[in-house]
Design a protein around this motif. Structure first.
Motif, PDB file in Angstrom:
ATOM      1  N   THR A  13       1.335 134.045  24.999  1.00 49.05           N
ATOM      2  CA  THR A  13       2.750 134.531  24.702  1.00 49.05           C
ATOM      3  C   THR A  13       2.418 136.178  25.583  1.00 49.05           C
ATOM      4  N   ARG A  14       3.382 137.042  25.749  1.00 48.57           N
ATOM      5  CA  ARG A  14       3.222 138.167  26.397  1.00 48.57           C
ATOM      6  C   ARG A  14       4.352 139.148  25.899  1.00 48.57           C
ATOM      7  N   PHE A  15       4.015 140.475  26.097  1.00 52.68           N
ATOM      8  CA  PHE A  15       4.896 141.523  25.835  1.00 52.68           C
ATOM      9  C   PHE A  15       4.850 142.237  27.250  1.00 52.68           C
ATOM     10  N   ALA A  16       5.967 142.452  27.814  1.00 51.26           N
ATOM     11  CA  ALA A  16       6.147 142.887  29.277  1.00 51.26           C
ATOM     12  C   ALA A  16       7.051 143.948  29.486  1.00 51.26           C
ATOM     13  N   PRO A  17       7.051 144.952  28.674  1.00 53.64           N
ATOM     14  CA  PRO A  17       7.860 146.010  28.958  1.00 53.64           C
ATOM     15  C   PRO A  17       7.853 146.957  30.188  1.00 53.64           C
ATOM     16  N   SER A  18       9.033 147.187  30.364  1.00 53.41           N
ATOM     17  CA  SER A  18       9.117 148.310  31.501  1.00 53.41           C
ATOM     18  C   SER A  18       8.622 149.715  31.064  1.00 53.41           C
ATOM     19  N   PRO A  19       7.690 150.287  31.895  1.00 51.81           N
ATOM     20  CA  PRO A  19       7.248 151.655  31.260  1.00 51.81           C
ATOM     21  C   PRO A  19       7.868 152.859  31.606  1.00 51.81           C
ATOM     22  N   PHE A  61       2.618 145.313  32.016  1.00 55.29           N
ATOM     23  CA  PHE A  61       3.502 146.452  32.649  1.00 55.29           C
ATOM     24  C   PHE A  61       4.373 146.082  33.659  1.00 55.29           C
ATOM     25  N   GLU A  62       5.836 146.088  33.537  1.00 54.82           N
ATOM     26  CA  GLU A  62       6.526 145.575  34.770  1.00 54.82           C
ATOM     27  C   GLU A  62       7.167 146.996  35.424  1.00 54.82           C
ATOM     28  N   ASP A  63       6.548 147.683  36.119  1.00 52.83           N
ATOM     29  CA  ASP A  63       6.595 148.866  36.699  1.00 52.83           C
ATOM     30  C   ASP A  63       7.021 148.522  38.221  1.00 52.83           C
ATOM     31  N   THR A 183      11.463 142.375  43.088  1.00 49.09           N
ATOM     32  CA  THR A 183      12.276 142.613  42.028  1.00 49.09           C
ATOM     33  C   THR A 183      11.809 142.262  40.825  1.00 49.09           C
ATOM     34  N   PHE A 184      12.533 142.516  39.625  1.00 43.83           N
ATOM     35  CA  PHE A 184      12.080 142.008  38.448  1.00 43.83           C
ATOM     36  C   PHE A 184      11.949 140.578  38.279  1.00 43.83           C
ATOM     37  N   HIS A 185      13.174 139.898  38.868  1.00 44.34           N
ATOM     38  CA  HIS A 185      13.169 138.468  38.576  1.00 44.34           C
ATOM     39  C   HIS A 185      11.931 137.608  39.188  1.00 44.34           C
ATOM     40  N   ALA A 187       8.829 138.899  40.320  1.00 51.62           N
ATOM     41  CA  ALA A 187       7.742 139.351  39.776  1.00 51.62           C
ATOM     42  C   ALA A 187       7.477 138.545  38.338  1.00 51.62           C
ATOM     43  N   VAL A 188       8.483 138.726  37.440  1.00 55.02           N
ATOM     44  CA  VAL A 188       8.380 138.311  36.014  1.00 55.02           C
ATOM     45  C   VAL A 188       8.091 136.647  36.211  1.00 55.02           C
ATOM     46  N   VAL A 189       8.892 135.768  36.813  1.00 53.33           N
ATOM     47  CA  VAL A 189       8.375 134.565  37.157  1.00 53.33           C
ATOM     48  C   VAL A 189       6.911 134.138  37.605  1.00 53.33           C
ATOM     49  N   ILE A 201       9.041 135.178  25.015  1.00 52.79           N
ATOM     50  CA  ILE A 201       9.855 135.704  24.031  1.00 52.79           C
ATOM     51  C   ILE A 201      10.374 137.060  24.625  1.00 52.79           C
ATOM     52  N   ARG A 202      11.787 137.508  24.646  1.00 50.14           N
ATOM     53  CA  ARG A 202      12.332 138.673  24.976  1.00 50.14           C
ATOM     54  C   ARG A 202      13.576 139.003  24.506  1.00 50.14           C
ATOM     55  N   GLY A 203      14.122 139.997  24.623  1.00 53.48           N
ATOM     56  CA  GLY A 203      15.478 140.258  24.297  1.00 53.48           C
ATOM     57  C   GLY A 203      16.716 139.524  24.890  1.00 53.48           C
ATOM     58  N   GLU A 205      19.254 140.322  26.142  1.00 50.97           N
ATOM     59  CA  GLU A 205      19.825 140.895  27.383  1.00 50.97           C
ATOM     60  C   GLU A 205      19.128 140.287  28.637  1.00 50.97           C
ATOM     61  N   HIS A 206      18.305 139.667  28.340  1.00 49.80           N
ATOM     62  CA  HIS A 206      17.459 138.838  29.575  1.00 49.80           C
ATOM     63  C   HIS A 206      18.205 137.426  29.813  1.00 49.80           C
ATOM     64  N   LEU A 207      18.859 137.158  28.921  1.00 49.60           N
ATOM     65  CA  LEU A 207      19.418 135.592  28.752  1.00 49.60           C
ATOM     66  C   LEU A 207      20.083 135.388  30.073  1.00 49.60           C
TER      67      LEU A 207
HETATM   68  N1  GLU Z   1      10.412 144.341  31.680  1.00 50.26           N
HETATM   69  C1  GLU Z   1      11.290 143.682  30.835  1.00 50.26           C
HETATM   70  C2  GLU Z   1      11.941 144.842  29.808  1.00 50.26           C
HETATM   71  O1  GLU Z   1      11.414 145.775  29.893  1.00 50.26           O
HETATM   72  C3  GLU Z   1      10.913 142.567  30.021  1.00 50.26           C
HETATM   73  C4  GLU Z   1      11.363 141.175  30.863  1.00 50.26           C
HETATM   74  C5  GLU Z   1      10.600 139.986  30.224  1.00 50.26           C
HETATM   75  O2  GLU Z   1      10.203 140.155  28.943  1.00 50.26           O
HETATM   76  O3  GLU Z   1      10.790 138.903  30.724  1.00 50.26           O
HETATM   77  O4  GLU Z   1      13.288 144.740  29.673  1.00 50.26           O
END
Ligand code: GLU
Length: 545
Positions: A13-19, A61-63, A183-185, A187-189, A201-203, A205-207
């Motif tokens: 699993t991961r937590f991938a915040p944008s800093p 970190f998703e920067d 872009t985020f899309h 890189a995240v994949v 697992i994420r908020g 808003e990304h659905l």
């Molecule tokens: N970097 C995204 C954010 O901070 C998270 C994306 C994800 O968890 O897939 O909202």
């Protein structure tokens, strides 16, 4: 994919915040769930009882938004996660964060800005297969098929190809850069796939982004992960809990009380910024804090660091956050992290948006403090507080700190409560002569002046009693002396002296137990305050009589 992958497949699993800011409570809850799932896989608990190949939790970190990303934000997010106890198995080197100044794990780099060549390799694959086309220097992914995916919380989602735009996956190269940014899309994949992430697992808003991600997984030939979107956390009024709530609270309080900007502040350009803030042209959290504090109001906590600053215990915050959208069933509400790891099941996350109940969290925290020993509370409280100085300007001894902790243990809900309630312990302001203004009028009427100034009479007796107590002025000696005084003079009960004493030394009728209160003030200062009070009110009594 089911919630529990085949036993031979390690769970990642991961937590991938944008800093781009602090760790918001919503982010903290997402990180918690991701951390718990990895723990379950590691420890064969919960739905992972029969799982045999371990688990890992990654911080990434998703920067890709370079203008808004910062090293300071990375550090704050990492510090908040560590404060909560959500340490990661793999993650980047973060300067200034103890234990993480070097990277850990071999699936890195764990910062997207350091992975540009990787994205370009996979872009080349998509290009060769005809999935992308150039558009004004950017690269777009061509969506040709309807997409269906299953989310662990929201169920099956199908979106028609016509309803998904051909979206940008690689931005136009900026001047001076060697390689363009994804872009985020994209890189995240690529990252989740190459880092073997099994549970995204994420908020929620990304659905809405997930159909694009699913299409990319398929085109890149990567096996899809399990998606688990978590519902948004709401305020009691139904609005989404967000960092703008601080500004909203400040504007509302300022309008209700016709708050004028303070005449003097040492903050550059404060008045212009305040005017813009008032007119909703910015939501500056710093201004919000100044306004609310100057009105004697608290700033609503939104980020994990806000809760930390107020003096919430990390384990209580985690306990409460875990309940936002999930529950262990039955009546159990208060539990520790180990119990959570035992009981959690992400397939039981509820898609209704949970409401954040501040009173309930406060009550959880109060109970957790009440359940500690005074020694444990003392350690936590003083780790939280600045050192305190007595009326003689000297830093408090350990013995005095323990008396303070005893005095406030059963009335503290958060670690910042005692300091707020005990300003009467601060050194007196010698510039200001004692006057009636120092005393709460209701308290003086009831406890000093009533029944022909009975309180003043009792206060004088208490003064003589206290003057005879030894100079170390220990709480036990004070208590014994006051009890003897009550018995000797046939007073009603300890309150007969305790209440007038409270008014005399604090100006109000509310303080911790009187022997602890007086011990904290010290003998000389106690006597001085009693004498000052007697002088003020005996004069007043004479003038009236
Ligand atoms: N970097 C995204 C954010 O901070 C998270 C994306 C994800 O968890 O897939 O909202």
């Amino acid at each position: 994919m089911s919630a529990t992958p085949a036993p031979h497949k390690p769970v990642v699993t991961r937590f991938a915040p944008s800093p781009t800011g602090n760790l918001h409570v919503g982010g903290a809850r997402t990180a918690l769930y991701a951390w718990v799932v990895a723990q379950q896989a590691k420890r064969n608990l919960g739905p992972f009882k029969d799982h045999s190949s371990g688990g890992s939790f990654i911080l990434r970190f998703e920067d890709t938004d370079r203008a808004r990303s910062s090293a300071a934000s990375e550090r704050q997010i990492a510090e908040s996660l560590l404060w909560l106890g959500l340490d990661w198995d793999e993650g980047p080197a973060i300067q200034g964060v103890p234990g993480h100044e070097t990277a850990t794990g071999d699936r890195g780099p764990y910062r997207q800005s350091e992975r540009l060549p990787i994205y370009h390799d996979h872009l080349a694959r998509l290009r060769d297969a005809g999935h992308v086309y150039d558009d004004d220097g950017a690269v777009r992914f061509r969506v040709t098929q309807d997409v269906t995916f299953t989310d662990a919380v929201y169920g099956q989602v199908t979106v028609k190809a016509d309803d998904i735009e051909d979206f940008v996956i690689m931005k136009a190269k900026a001047d001076g850069d060697d390689l363009a940014f994804p872009t985020f899309h994209f890189a995240v994949v690529v990252d989740d796939a190459l880092m073997d992430v099994t549970h995204v697992i994420r908020g929620v808003e990304h659905l809405a982004n997930t159909p694009k991600h699913a299409a990319l997984y398929d085109a890149l030939g990567f096996p899809r992960p399990l998606w688990c979107h978590t519902p948004s956390i709401m305020n009691p009024d139904g609005s989404k809990m967000s960092k703008r709530d601080k500004a909203k609270a400040a504007r509302k309080a300022a309008a209700e009380r016709s708050w004028p900007a303070p005449p003097v502040t040492n903050i550059d350009g404060f008045h212009e910024r305040w005017a813009d803030f008032r007119d909703k042209k910015n939501d500056d959290a710093g201004i919000a804090s100044i306004v609310l504090r100057s009105l004697g109001l608290g700033v609503p906590e939104i980020d994990a660091s806000d809760f930390r600053a107020t003096g919430y215990l990390p384990k209580v915050l985690l306990n409460y956050l875990s309940l936002l959208g999930w529950n262990p069933g039955g009546d159990l509400e208060r539990f520790g992290l180990d119990q959570l790891v035992d009981a959690f099941d992400l397939s039981r996350i509820n898609k209704a948006n949970p409401k954040f109940d501040r009173d309930k969290l406060l009550e959880f925290n109060r109970l957790a403090i009440a359940e500690m020993t005074t020694e444990q509370f003392n350690d936590l409280l003083w780790a939280f507080c600045e050192p305190r100085y007595g009326t003689d300007g000297a830093e408090w001894s350990d013995a005095k700190k323990l008396i303070y902790s005893k005095a406030y243990h059963d009335r503290a809900r958060v670690l910042s409560d005692p300091a707020k309630a005990s300003s009467f312990l601060d050194p007196p302001d010698d510039e200001v002569a004692p006057s009636e203004n120092h005393y709460d009028p209701k308290a003086t009427k009831k406890w000093l002046m009533k029944n022909d100034t009975q309180g003043l009479t009792d206060l004088e007796k208490a003064r003589d009693t206290l003057a005879a107590v030894g100079d170390d002025f220990a709480p036990e000696a004070i208590e014994a002396a006051l009890e003897a005084c009550v018995a000797e003079h046939g007073m009603k009960n300890l309150g007969s002296v305790a209440q007038p004493l409270r008014v005399a030394v604090s100006g109000s009728a509310v303080t911790p137990p009187i022997h602890l209160t007086l011990a904290l003030i010290g003998k000389a200062e106690t006597i001085r305050r009693i004498d000052a009070c007697l002088a003020v009110f005996k004069d007043a009594a004479k003038a009236e009589g």
